[in-house]
Design an enzyme around this catalytic site. Structure first.
Site, PDB file in Angstrom:
ATOM      1  N   GLY A  31       0.808  -1.221   0.000  1.00 30.48           N
ATOM      2  CA  GLY A  31       0.000   0.000   0.000  1.00 30.48           C
ATOM      3  C   GLY A  31       0.837   1.265   0.000  1.00 30.48           C
ATOM      4  CG  ASP A  35       3.262   7.870 -10.710  1.00 29.63           C
ATOM      5  OD1 ASP A  35       2.060   7.644 -10.444  1.00 29.63           O
ATOM      6  OD2 ASP A  35       3.667   8.937 -11.201  1.00 29.63           O
ATOM      7  CG  HIS A  37       3.002   0.592  -5.478  1.00 29.39           C
ATOM      8  ND1 HIS A  37       3.205   1.673  -4.658  1.00 29.39           N
ATOM      9  CD2 HIS A  37       3.571  -0.462  -4.861  1.00 29.39           C
ATOM     10  CE1 HIS A  37       3.875   1.290  -3.587  1.00 29.39           C
ATOM     11  NE2 HIS A  37       4.116   0.004  -3.681  1.00 29.39           N
ATOM     12  CD  GLN A  61       7.500  -7.672   3.646  1.00 24.03           C
ATOM     13  OE1 GLN A  61       6.766  -8.533   3.156  1.00 24.03           O
ATOM     14  NE2 GLN A  61       7.962  -6.666   2.925  1.00 24.03           N
ATOM     15  N   GLY A 147       8.605  -5.269  -8.945  1.00 20.98           N
ATOM     16  CA  GLY A 147       9.486  -4.209  -9.412  1.00 20.98           C
ATOM     17  C   GLY A 147      10.958  -4.578  -9.283  1.00 20.98           C
ATOM     18  CG  ASP A 150      11.720  -3.755  -3.590  1.00 17.25           C
ATOM     19  OD1 ASP A 150      12.170  -3.409  -2.502  1.00 17.25           O
ATOM     20  OD2 ASP A 150      10.832  -3.111  -4.182  1.00 17.25           O
ATOM     21  CD  GLN A 153       9.805  -7.955  -2.810  1.00 17.65           C
ATOM     22  OE1 GLN A 153       9.748  -7.812  -1.600  1.00 17.65           O
ATOM     23  NE2 GLN A 153       9.155  -7.187  -3.644  1.00 17.65           N
ATOM     24  CG  MET A 184       8.726   7.094  -7.793  1.00 15.33           C
ATOM     25  SD  MET A 184       7.124   7.182  -8.571  1.00 15.33           S
ATOM     26  CE  MET A 184       7.331   8.692  -9.483  1.00 15.33           C
ATOM     27  NE  ARG A 187      10.746   1.097   4.976  1.00 16.93           N
ATOM     28  CZ  ARG A 187      10.592  -0.179   4.610  1.00 16.93           C
ATOM     29  NH1 ARG A 187      10.898  -0.540   3.390  1.00 16.93           N
ATOM     30  NH2 ARG A 187      10.142  -1.084   5.471  1.00 16.93           N
TER      31      ARG A 187
END
Ligand code: AMP
Length: 283
Positions: A31, A35, A37, A61, A147, A150, A153, A184, A187
């Protein structure tokens, strides 16, 4: 657009679509959408008949001293953005549903988590792999989009899907940046007006390192030293890591002969920022 809070309803929704031979693209998020996301979501819309987005700040996490309780949340605004993109459903499970009392099964990888961010965030990838496995089983998508911001990930999810035979196409989406180059991130909201220009240093550092690599520098140690020197120019910035590594295994690469990943994480005050770029010598 349906807003679905229960696991059962989510699975039922997906099953109904699957029975009708409709395809589903899935974008898992925590959440506070931006942009980056939205780009994943639009990419998902292009690939499948339906887009499902999940919004869940995953406690598994976050380490005990990390920002779980203060992580920015803006559900009403997020739902509006999902509606505008044309999502068919947004899945918003509660913590109690995802981790009911007695929960004790976690998904762990043997090697990939022990590089880069995993070194300073030991619980992180176990939490990510676990929640993504659960979400895949609940949402049952054909495609899932992640993305490259990360990068580790994404590598973990690609490995997990291959190793555990999930029949899901994992799609990596390039990093979406602010006009000045800052990647972007939800955080970024933590950054003070004074810190915001300093955060640009990560992007500038990647540009410099890429230029050096393209000009023929092959010594990863030298590149790492140079990157750390650039990042040390801001007194409020503390380097967590700079790594020149193999883009698949994330193992450090001492001499650059082909494509490498340059990845970095810093603390700017109390905010942790990451950035990366895949680069290689000019061919
Ligand atoms: P998060 O909500 O931070 O867990 O991110 C959800 C998804 O959005 C992950 O796959 C992230 O990699 C992706 N994402 C976050 N920021 C960006 C960005 N700047 N560019 C591309 N993807 C991003």
């Amino acid at each position: 657009m349906k807003v679905i809070a229960s696991i059962q309803d989510m699975t039922r929704f997906s099953q109904t679509l699957r029975i009708q031979n409709q395809t589903i693209a899935f974008v898992p998020t925590m959440g506070f959408l931006h942009d980056g996301h939205l780009t994943l979501m639009k990419e998902g819309k292009k690939r499948a008949d339906h887009l499902v987005v999940s919004i869940f700040v995953n406690p598994a996490q976050f380490g005990p001293t990390e920002d779980f309780s203060t992580y920015p949340r803006a559900l009403a605004q997020d739902l509006e953005q999902c509606r505008q993109v044309g999502a068919s459903a947004v899945f918003t499970p509660s913590e109690a549903q995802m981790y009911p009392s007695g929960f004790e099964t976690y998904v762990g990888l043997e090697k990939l988590p022990f590089h880069l961010c995993g070194l300073s965030r030991p619980a992180f990838f176990r939490g990510v792999a676990t929640v993504v496995t659960k979400l895949f089983n609940i949402v049952r998508p054909h495609y899932a989009l992640f993305g490259e911001k990360d990068f580790q990930q994404l590598a973990v999810i690609q490995r997990l899907v291959r190793d555990l035979n999930f029949d899901i196409d994992i799609v990596g989406v390039p990093i979406v940046r602010e006009p000045d180059g800052l990647a972007m991130s939800s955080r970024n909201k933590y950054l003070s007006p004074d810190q915001r220009p300093c955060a640009l240093l990560l992007h500038q550092c990647l540009e410099t390192i890429e230029k050096m690599v393209r000009q023929g520098e092959t010594d990863a140690g030298k590149l790492q030293d140079q990157a750390e020197k650039i990042l040390a120019s801001v007194p409020d910035m503390r380097v967590d890591y700079v790594s020149i590594c193999d883009p698949e295994t994330l193992e450090p690469v001492p001499v650059i002969a082909g494509k490498v990943l340059c990845a970095m994480a810093v603390w700017l005050g109390k905010t942790r920022l990451i950035d990366n770029r895949v680069m290689g010598p000019r061919t």
